[in-house]
Design an enzyme around this catalytic site. Structure first.
Site, short mmCIF file in Angstrom:
data_model
loop_
_atom_site.label_atom_id
_atom_site.label_comp_id
_atom_site.label_asym_id
_atom_site.label_seq_id
_atom_site.Cartn_x
_atom_site.Cartn_y
_atom_site.Cartn_z
N LEU A 1 0.82 -1.22 0.00
CA LEU A 1 0.00 0.00 0.00
C LEU A 1 0.85 1.27 0.00
CD1 LEU A 1 -2.86 -0.90 2.52
CD2 LEU A 1 -2.70 -1.37 0.07
N ASP B 1 -5.62 2.79 -12.99
CA ASP B 1 -5.91 1.61 -13.81
C ASP B 1 -7.24 1.88 -14.53
OD1 ASP B 1 -3.77 -0.41 -12.79
OD2 ASP B 1 -4.56 0.58 -11.03
N HIS C 1 -3.52 4.01 -2.56
CA HIS C 1 -4.48 3.07 -1.97
C HIS C 1 -5.18 3.72 -0.77
CE1 HIS C 1 -1.27 0.27 -3.59
NE2 HIS C 1 -2.34 -0.20 -4.18
P1 AMP Z 1 -3.38 -2.51 -6.84
O1 AMP Z 1 -3.02 -2.90 -5.45
O2 AMP Z 1 -2.22 -1.99 -7.63
O3 AMP Z 1 -4.19 -3.54 -7.55
O4 AMP Z 1 -4.32 -1.25 -6.68
C1 AMP Z 1 -5.48 -1.32 -5.90
C2 AMP Z 1 -6.35 -0.14 -6.22
O5 AMP Z 1 -5.64 1.07 -5.91
C3 AMP Z 1 -6.71 -0.07 -7.71
O6 AMP Z 1 -8.07 0.32 -7.83
C4 AMP Z 1 -5.78 0.99 -8.22
O7 AMP Z 1 -6.27 1.67 -9.36
C5 AMP Z 1 -5.68 1.93 -7.03
N1 AMP Z 1 -4.46 2.74 -7.11
C6 AMP Z 1 -3.20 2.31 -7.31
N2 AMP Z 1 -2.36 3.37 -7.40
C7 AMP Z 1 -3.11 4.47 -7.25
C8 AMP Z 1 -2.82 5.88 -7.26
N3 AMP Z 1 -1.60 6.35 -7.43
N4 AMP Z 1 -3.85 6.73 -7.08
C9 AMP Z 1 -5.12 6.27 -6.91
N5 AMP Z 1 -5.45 4.96 -6.89
C10 AMP Z 1 -4.46 4.09 -7.08
#
Ligand code: AMP
Length: 302
Positions: free
Chosen positions: A33, A160, A37
């Site tokens: 995280l 994403d 996140h």
């Molecule tokens: P992940 O753990 O990479 O699968 O991300 C989990 C969630 O956090 C997904 O919905 C991502 O789009 C979101 N997320 C990851 N990085 C960011 C960021 N820099 N800003 C906003 N949301 C993010």
């Protein structure tokens, strides 16, 4: 905050919350995280009575074994970050946060799931053809999380961007009454979109990585007077030639290698040829770039 590793325990807790008419917010993550996140979790804590954050590195959404193996796993630090967010958040609505940290066997007790999802045109562009099976793997895990947590709202980051369109399509297919809440990208001070992959960049690569966002922001300004194709070409050229224009910033063959930059309708994700072709959500530019062996993605809204 309570940590739960068993699906059956999550189901029990959700049943109890539902019996009290609590509104549940779900934040699916793969752990490692960062503030991006945390912004999703913070919003979920404000908008719901009860929040489930899942931390699960979902093997079936990786089409590259090495990427799966290299994916950072930092559960203890993650739980500490969530605890300090809860401590520093005043005026939150949720009384309870469950951190769901299942093993692969717990998520997929029958072994690798056989179900395959298809989403048509939204998955046939950008990440879709380059990461075969990725979005189906995302859909499988998200649906399983929806079934377990039965959320009223689910939070996803716009970083994403295509994933959001896929989840929207998933919800249309399965007809669950869940509100999809897209959340803005959180960036480092220099503009680089926060990502767990950023920690794999060398100091030299990290120092120039902000060029991606800076280039996209300039593209948004150009969009006021340039055609779609010209903006696209300019972004790809600017990044591909960065190392030639700035040799001192790019030692040891360091360079940007764009995989794609597409300007698409923000809802259908289909490429547009004219700015006027964008529908109700407008146009968005989505990019994937290799830098220093790391694949970075970002977006800009036009
Ligand atoms: P992940 O753990 O990479 O699968 O991300 C989990 C969630 O956090 C997904 O919905 C991502 O789009 C979101 N997320 C990851 N990085 C960011 C960021 N820099 N800003 C906003 N949301 C993010």
């Amino acid at each position: 905050m309570e940590q739960i590793t068993k699906a059956a325990d999550l189901e029990l807790a959700v049943k109890e919350a539902k019996s009290q008419n609590l509104e549940i917010g779900l934040v699916p993550t793969m752990g490692a995280l960062h503030e991006g996140h945390l912004s999703l979790i913070e919003r979920a804590l404000k908008e719901n009575d009860f929040v489930v954050v899942s931390l699960f590195v979902n093997p079936i959404q990786f089409n590259n074994k090495e990427d799966l193996e290299k994916y950072p796993r930092t559960i203890d630090a993650d739980l500490n970050l969530i605890s300090s967010l809860i401590e520093r958040m005043e005026g939150r609505r949720a009384k309870e946060l469950l951190a769901f940290t299942p093993t692969v066997d717990e998520m997929y007790p029958q072994g690798e799931p056989k179900e395959v999802y298809h989403f048509g045109p939204v998955e046939e562009v950008m990440e879709g053809p380059r990461r075969p099976g990725h979005f189906s793997g995302v859909a499988v895990v998200v649906r399983r999380l929806f079934d377990l947590a039965q959320p009223r709202r689910a939070y996803f980051g716009e970083k994403d961007y295509q994933q959001i369109a896929i989840i929207r399509a998933l919800l249309e297919q399965i007809k669950y009454p869940i509100e999809l809440v897209p959340c803005p990208i959180v960036r480092a001070d220099d503009g680089l979109a926060l990502s767990s992959r950023n920690m794999r960049l060398s100091p030299e690569a990290r120092a120039i990585a902000s060029t991606i966002n800076a280039t996209l922001e300039q593209a948004a300004e150009m969009a006021e007077y340039e055609d779609v194709d010209d903006v696209k070409e300019w972004v790809l050229d600017t990044l591909s030639t960065f190392h030639e224009v700035n040799p001192t910033l790019c030692p040891n063959d360091l360079k940007f290698e764009p995989e794609y930059f597409e300007i698409v309708d923000a809802r259908t994700l289909q490429p547009i040829e004219n700015w006027d072709n964008a529908g109700d959500l407008g146009a968005v530019g989505c990019i994937a770039v290799w830098l220093d062996g790391v694949r970075l993605i970002d977006i800009v809204k036009f």
